[in-house]
Design a protein around this motif. Structure first.
Motif, mmCIF file in Angstrom:
data_model
loop_
_atom_site.group_PDB
_atom_site.id
_atom_site.type_symbol
_atom_site.label_atom_id
_atom_site.label_comp_id
_atom_site.label_asym_id
_atom_site.label_seq_id
_atom_site.Cartn_x
_atom_site.Cartn_y
_atom_site.Cartn_z
ATOM 1 N N LEU A 5 -33.790 -60.160 38.451
ATOM 2 C CA LEU A 5 -35.123 -59.752 38.914
ATOM 3 C C LEU A 5 -35.169 -59.645 40.438
ATOM 4 O O LEU A 5 -36.112 -59.107 41.001
ATOM 5 C CB LEU A 5 -36.178 -60.750 38.426
ATOM 6 N N GLU A 6 -34.133 -60.180 41.089
ATOM 7 C CA GLU A 6 -34.090 -60.101 42.551
ATOM 8 C C GLU A 6 -33.710 -58.669 42.951
ATOM 9 O O GLU A 6 -32.641 -58.190 42.599
ATOM 10 C CB GLU A 6 -33.034 -61.096 43.062
ATOM 11 N N ASN A 7 -34.616 -58.024 43.662
ATOM 12 C CA ASN A 7 -34.405 -56.621 44.023
ATOM 13 C C ASN A 7 -34.487 -56.491 45.544
ATOM 14 O O ASN A 7 -35.532 -56.713 46.132
ATOM 15 C CB ASN A 7 -35.471 -55.769 43.330
ATOM 16 N N HIS A 8 -33.366 -56.119 46.158
ATOM 17 C CA HIS A 8 -33.330 -56.016 47.626
ATOM 18 C C HIS A 8 -33.819 -54.667 48.129
ATOM 19 O O HIS A 8 -33.841 -54.418 49.329
ATOM 20 C CB HIS A 8 -31.899 -56.255 48.126
ATOM 21 N N ASN A 9 -34.128 -53.778 47.203
ATOM 22 C CA ASN A 9 -34.511 -52.422 47.610
ATOM 23 C C ASN A 9 -35.812 -51.972 46.963
ATOM 24 O O ASN A 9 -35.951 -50.809 46.570
ATOM 25 C CB ASN A 9 -33.368 -51.452 47.276
ATOM 26 N N ALA A 10 -36.766 -52.911 46.896
ATOM 27 C CA ALA A 10 -38.016 -52.639 46.182
ATOM 28 C C ALA A 10 -38.774 -51.436 46.760
ATOM 29 O O ALA A 10 -39.391 -50.683 46.007
ATOM 30 C CB ALA A 10 -38.902 -53.878 46.180
ATOM 31 N N VAL A 11 -38.740 -51.251 48.074
ATOM 32 C CA VAL A 11 -39.469 -50.120 48.656
ATOM 33 C C VAL A 11 -38.926 -48.802 48.095
ATOM 34 O O VAL A 11 -39.691 -47.904 47.726
ATOM 35 C CB VAL A 11 -39.379 -50.132 50.207
#
Ligand code: DGT
Ligand code: MG
Length: 388
Positions: free
Chosen positions: A23-29
């Motif tokens: 669930l960790e997303n480093h590119n949410a934008v």
């Protein structure tokens, strides 16, 4: 400033089911913009475009850190010209002009509002928009005939468009468990869907029900539904019958991805009383009492002491349980990618019922998800890492 030669390129396998996506997303934008364009395509019934955006977003979700330049994307799979343009726009300008203008468009806004009604899909929403219906008020004034699902959807619109919390999913789990063991002792219930993947909120709560003795699950769904109904837990329900055995589609080739288990689409009435009676270790306070959030005040009655929640129930015979569990845990893209891998890379057909080897012409048995991954020649990916 790194020179071209120093740019570290990410390495990502091309199928989402070969990757571990938490669930960790480093590119949410970036992935939020692509998800919005995917959603718009799906709502406009352009499935192919939707999948392309979803696959691109899934690749970015699998990266170990934020993307800062286009050169880092070289060699990555699933990034088509359109998705690359969107990413470039965001990296250079801070936002995607296409995603922004889509979000502001009257058509997108109307599609969102109308498909936010339970029982209303893209086709119906599109027809209504062409008739000039853009919102709920216009729909109510139009005199359109609504089916039973849509009437319930409209009635509980606000509740059903509020995310369901994990705490509420746990309360509902306990209620469904009570129902299942009351009507058939020994029957087993498993939380599936997004909550099994560790999500903290969702649009509904999904359960898979089975019995360790093959055949004992027959007739279970109507009994569970009657029990829930008699206890006043159901605001709406529609049960569809299992038609897998009667289908003439042939081995491993159901006519659509819709599967054929006995299934119940329902709307639960979750009361404050039920929320209080269920204790949660993770929300328990020092004195052992659970803190309960104040219910949303209802504009008509002043205080509404319950909320409506979408709940899906699926019953599977034990012989198909592992396939059903894998098929209903999601994410939707992970499922799609598993089936594509099976077909394109292994000449097999995977469904929520079975795995068929098209070359050997045999069904491959499995009693666990691990065995299915092994049959497919894939490394096992646990549910918490299927968040593509
Ligand atoms: P959400 O939106 O938080 O509820 O997210 P999910 O991942 O729980 O999505 P949901 O509830 O729409 O569906 C759960 C999983 O079940 C989904 O990842 C794919 C599967 N699924 C949903 N509907 C069907 C169906 O009609 N047939 C089959 N085979 N699978 C389905
Ligand atoms: Mg769900």
């Amino acid at each position: 400033q790194t020179s071209e030669a120093e740019v570290v390129v990410f390495s990502v396998p091309s199928y989402a089911c070969q990757r571990r996506t938490t669930l960790e997303n480093h590119n949410a934008v970036l992935t939020d913009a692509l998800a919005l364009l995917a959603e718009n395509a799906e709502l406009s019934e352009e499935e192919g475009r939707g999948v392309a955006f979803r696959r691109a977003a899934a690749v970015l979700k699998a990266l170990p850190r934020p993307v800062t330049s286009m050169t880092e994307l070289r060699g990555l799979p699933c990034l088509g010209d359109h998705s690359l343009r969107v990413i470039k726009d965001i990296l250079e300008n801070g936002a995607s002009s296409e995603a922004e203008s889509t979000k502001q468009s009257e058509r997108y806004k109307a599609l969102k509002v109308l498909t936010g009604i339970f029982g209303v899909g893209a086709k119906t929403a599109d027809r209504w928009i062409r008739e000039g219906i853009l919102g709920l008020q216009q729909l109510q004034e139009s005199g359109q005939t609504l089916n039973r699902a849509q009437q319930a959807g409209l009635e509980h619109y606000d509740d059903l468009n509020q995310p369901v919390t994990k705490a509420d999913a746990d309360v509902i789990s306990e209620i469904v468990e009570r129902a299942v063991v009351s009507v058939l002792p020994g029957a087993q219930m498993t939380l599936i869907g997004g909550f099994r993947r560790g999500k903290l909120s969702g649009h509904d709560v999904d359960f898979l029900i089975t019995h360790p003795e093959e055949g004992r699950e027959v007739g279970l769904m109507p009994k569970v539904v009657s029990w829930l109904e008699s206890q006043g837990f159901l605001l709406y329900q529609k049960t569809t019958r299992n038609s897998y055995l009667e289908s003439k589609d042939g081995p491993g080739r159901p006519s659509s991805n819709m599967d054929r288990f006995e299934r119940c689409f329902s709307i639960f009435k979750l009361t404050e009383k039920e929320r209080r009676r269920t204790k949660h270790p993770e929300t328990a306070t020092e004195n052992g009492l659970r803190t309960v959030s104040t219910p949303e005040p209802d504009p008509h009655t002043g205080h509404k002491l319950w909320r409506a929640v979408r709940v899906d129930l699926v019953v599977s015979p034990i012989s198909q349980f592992a396939f059903a569990l894998l098929g209903w845990t999601g994410s939707k893209l992970f499922e799609r990618e598993l089936r594509r891998w099976a077909g394109h890379e292994r000449n097999m057909s995977l469904s929520s019922h079975a795995l068929y080897d098209n070359k050997q012409r045999i069904y491959l048995r499995a009693t666990s998800e691990e065995e299915i991954f092994a049959h497919l020649g894939l490394e096992f990916i646990p549910p918490s890492e299927r968040n593509t």
